[in-house]
Write a protein that holds these residues in place. Structure first.
Motif, short mmCIF file in Angstrom:
data_model
loop_
_atom_site.label_atom_id
_atom_site.label_comp_id
_atom_site.label_asym_id
_atom_site.label_seq_id
_atom_site.Cartn_x
_atom_site.Cartn_y
_atom_site.Cartn_z
N LYS A 148 0.81 -1.22 0.00
CA LYS A 148 0.00 0.00 0.00
C LYS A 148 0.84 1.27 0.00
CE LYS A 148 -3.80 -2.36 0.21
NZ LYS A 148 -4.68 -2.48 -0.98
N MET A 149 2.01 1.24 0.62
CA MET A 149 2.86 2.42 0.66
C MET A 149 4.31 2.00 0.59
SD MET A 149 2.94 5.61 3.37
CE MET A 149 3.93 4.84 4.65
N VAL A 150 5.12 2.83 -0.11
CA VAL A 150 6.53 2.54 -0.31
C VAL A 150 7.34 3.80 -0.05
CG1 VAL A 150 8.28 2.04 -2.05
CG2 VAL A 150 6.24 0.64 -1.94
N ILE A 151 8.46 3.63 0.64
CA ILE A 151 9.49 4.66 0.71
C ILE A 151 10.69 4.10 -0.03
CG2 ILE A 151 10.93 6.10 2.20
CD1 ILE A 151 8.91 5.66 4.44
N ASP A 152 11.04 4.75 -1.16
CA ASP A 152 12.11 4.16 -1.95
C ASP A 152 13.48 4.54 -1.42
OD1 ASP A 152 12.82 6.67 -2.93
OD2 ASP A 152 12.08 6.31 -4.95
N SER A 153 14.52 4.04 -2.08
CA SER A 153 15.88 4.21 -1.57
C SER A 153 16.35 5.66 -1.59
CB SER A 153 16.85 3.35 -2.38
OG SER A 153 16.79 3.70 -3.75
N THR A 154 15.66 6.53 -2.35
CA THR A 154 16.03 7.95 -2.39
C THR A 154 15.18 8.80 -1.46
OG1 THR A 154 14.52 8.49 -4.23
CG2 THR A 154 16.73 7.68 -4.79
N GLY A 155 14.19 8.18 -0.80
CA GLY A 155 13.34 8.92 0.13
C GLY A 155 12.00 9.33 -0.44
N LEU A 156 11.71 9.00 -1.71
CA LEU A 156 10.41 9.31 -2.30
C LEU A 156 9.35 8.39 -1.70
CD1 LEU A 156 11.36 9.73 -6.07
CD2 LEU A 156 11.39 11.43 -4.24
N ILE A 157 8.16 8.94 -1.49
CA ILE A 157 7.07 8.21 -0.86
C ILE A 157 5.97 7.97 -1.88
CG2 ILE A 157 5.30 8.23 0.95
CD1 ILE A 157 7.14 10.09 2.54
N GLY A 158 5.56 6.71 -1.99
CA GLY A 158 4.48 6.36 -2.90
C GLY A 158 3.32 5.73 -2.16
N ILE A 159 2.12 6.25 -2.38
CA ILE A 159 0.89 5.67 -1.82
C ILE A 159 0.05 5.21 -2.99
CG2 ILE A 159 -1.19 6.09 -0.45
CD1 ILE A 159 0.34 8.25 1.05
N GLY A 160 -0.20 3.92 -3.07
CA GLY A 160 -0.91 3.36 -4.21
C GLY A 160 -0.01 3.08 -5.39
N THR A 161 1.28 3.31 -5.23
CA THR A 161 2.25 2.99 -6.27
C THR A 161 3.54 2.52 -5.63
OG1 THR A 161 3.58 3.87 -8.09
CG2 THR A 161 2.99 5.41 -6.35
N ALA A 162 4.19 1.55 -6.27
CA ALA A 162 5.46 1.03 -5.75
C ALA A 162 6.65 1.74 -6.39
CB ALA A 162 5.55 -0.47 -6.01
N ALA A 163 6.36 2.71 -7.31
CA ALA A 163 7.45 3.41 -8.00
C ALA A 163 7.18 4.91 -7.96
CB ALA A 163 7.58 2.91 -9.43
N PRO A 164 7.31 5.54 -6.79
CA PRO A 164 7.07 6.99 -6.72
C PRO A 164 8.08 7.77 -7.53
CG PRO A 164 8.08 6.20 -4.69
CD PRO A 164 7.75 4.99 -5.50
N SER A 165 7.60 8.86 -8.19
CA SER A 165 8.48 9.68 -9.02
C SER A 165 8.66 11.08 -8.45
CB SER A 165 7.91 9.78 -10.45
OG SER A 165 6.60 10.32 -10.42
N THR A 166 7.94 11.42 -7.38
CA THR A 166 8.07 12.71 -6.70
C THR A 166 8.18 12.47 -5.21
OG1 THR A 166 5.66 12.95 -6.59
CG2 THR A 166 6.77 13.94 -8.49
N ALA A 167 8.43 13.56 -4.45
CA ALA A 167 8.58 13.41 -3.01
C ALA A 167 7.38 12.73 -2.38
CB ALA A 167 8.82 14.77 -2.37
N LEU A 168 6.17 13.06 -2.87
CA LEU A 168 4.95 12.37 -2.44
C LEU A 168 4.14 12.07 -3.69
CD1 LEU A 168 3.00 11.27 -0.33
CD2 LEU A 168 2.01 13.57 -0.16
N VAL B 16 0.90 10.07 -5.04
CA VAL B 16 -0.32 9.41 -4.61
C VAL B 16 -1.11 9.00 -5.84
CG1 VAL B 16 -2.46 9.60 -3.30
CG2 VAL B 16 -0.39 10.77 -2.49
N VAL B 17 -1.49 7.74 -5.90
CA VAL B 17 -2.39 7.25 -6.93
C VAL B 17 -3.72 6.97 -6.28
CG1 VAL B 17 -2.82 5.43 -8.61
CG2 VAL B 17 -0.50 6.26 -8.27
N GLY B 18 -4.74 7.80 -6.62
CA GLY B 18 -6.03 7.68 -5.98
C GLY B 18 -6.46 9.02 -5.42
N SER B 19 -7.59 9.05 -4.75
CA SER B 19 -8.16 10.29 -4.23
C SER B 19 -7.58 10.63 -2.87
CB SER B 19 -9.68 10.16 -4.10
OG SER B 19 -10.27 9.88 -5.37
N ILE B 20 -7.52 11.93 -2.57
CA ILE B 20 -7.09 12.43 -1.27
C ILE B 20 -8.25 13.21 -0.66
CG2 ILE B 20 -5.47 13.90 -0.03
CD1 ILE B 20 -3.48 13.46 -2.24
#
Length: 300
Positions: A216-236, A238-242
């Motif tokens: 459900k959530m990933v913090i990658d090796s560079t510190g990017l956080i992904g919610i709903g995605t395992a490959a975040p491309s920005t600091a946060l 989110v795939v889905g509604s907030i």
């Protein structure tokens, strides 16, 4: 005055009472003797005429049950022990160390100077099992199944049952060590069903949070956080509604270096006009964090 069917006695204090069983052709013989000392020690020995050491075996119905070989290894259930004590059987084998109800039963592991440097001790007074290393208790399992590392009295906290307590007076840590390309996982299981997990992926360097078998959530090796995605491309990412809830308004801010009070780049407000209060609609605007009438760029 014999006191038994066969009574062998030696009145000479300088000699032992001895039974010698030998073979004249080989020169091997067995000796059963009572030491002449006041301790009355009984020896069972097997030697050759030349003084060569041999083993001793105790048998039942022709089957060896106990063996001590020439090197001092002892075998129970085996005639060729390979260790100082070797116990064998064709089914389950149990070695029992028992003590009184108010005492402890222990297995000592150590060296010649400190025989109890390491040990397992079961305390019958409270039904706890303690593990010692370097002559100090390091871990204890209580009768309730609680595990204490660094404490002999692991406890519970509030209404949460703590099965494992790690306690030291300094820095404390728990390590999960997996292979370089493997996953280290801390699992939360309810009624034998996996529910939640925190996993470290050795291949990607990512830290993931798993719910019900799905990441459900990933913090990658560079510190990017992904919610709903395992490959975040920005600091946060989110795939889905907030959804934001508040009695006034919610803001997403970006701190601008050297510009005091001008950090808000997006405001999500209740009420499209005037001071943000409970109401309907959302206003998107830009202004300072304290600006309640920021220029409206869109009103939905």
């Amino acid at each position: 005055s014999p006191g038994a069917t066969l009574h062998i006695s030696n009145s000479d204090d300088a000699a032992n009472g001895t039974i010698l069983l030998g073979n004249t052709s080989t020169g091997y013989y067995g000796v059963l003797k009572n030491e002449k000392t006041t301790t009355g020690k009984l020896d069972l020995d097997s030697v050759a005429a030349a003084g060569t050491a041999h083993g001793v075996t105790l048998s039942v119905d022709g089957t060896p049950k106990f063996t001590m070989d020439s090197s001092g290894n002892v075998g129970i259930g085996t005639a060729v022990p390979g260790y100082k004590l070797q116990i064998e059987g064709t089914s389950d084998v149990i070695a029992a160390v028992t003590s009184g109800d108010s005492s402890s039963a222990s297995l000592y592991l150590g060296d010649s100077s400190v025989p109890a440097r390491g040990r397992l001790t079961y305390d019958n007074t409270d039904d706890s099992l303690a593990i010692y290393a370097n002559n100090n208790e390091r871990m204890r399992i209580t009768s309730a199944g609680l595990i204490g590392i660094g404490t002999a009295a692991p406890g519970t906290y509030t209404s949460i049952q703590s099965q494992l307590e790690v306690n030291t007076s300094g820095n404390t840590g728990v390590a999960i060590n997996a292979g370089a390309s493997n996953t280290g996982l801390l699992s939360f299981v309810h009624n034998d069903v996996f529910k939640y997990g925190i996993e470290s992926n050795g291949s990607t360097g990512n830290l993931g949070f798993n719910v019900g078998g799905s990441l459900k959530m990933v913090i990658d090796s560079t510190g990017l956080i992904g919610i709903g995605t395992a490959a975040p491309s920005t600091a946060l990412h989110v795939v889905g509604s907030i959804t934001g809830e508040a009695t006034g308004y919610n803001t997403l801010t970006r701190e601008l270096s050297g510009t005091s009070g001008m950090g808000t780049v997006l405001e999500l407000m209740y009420n499209c006009t005037g001071t943000p209060v409970d109401g309907r609609g959302v206003r998107l605007g830009m202004g300072s964090e304290t600006d309640t009438t920021a220029a409206t760029t869109a009103c939905l």
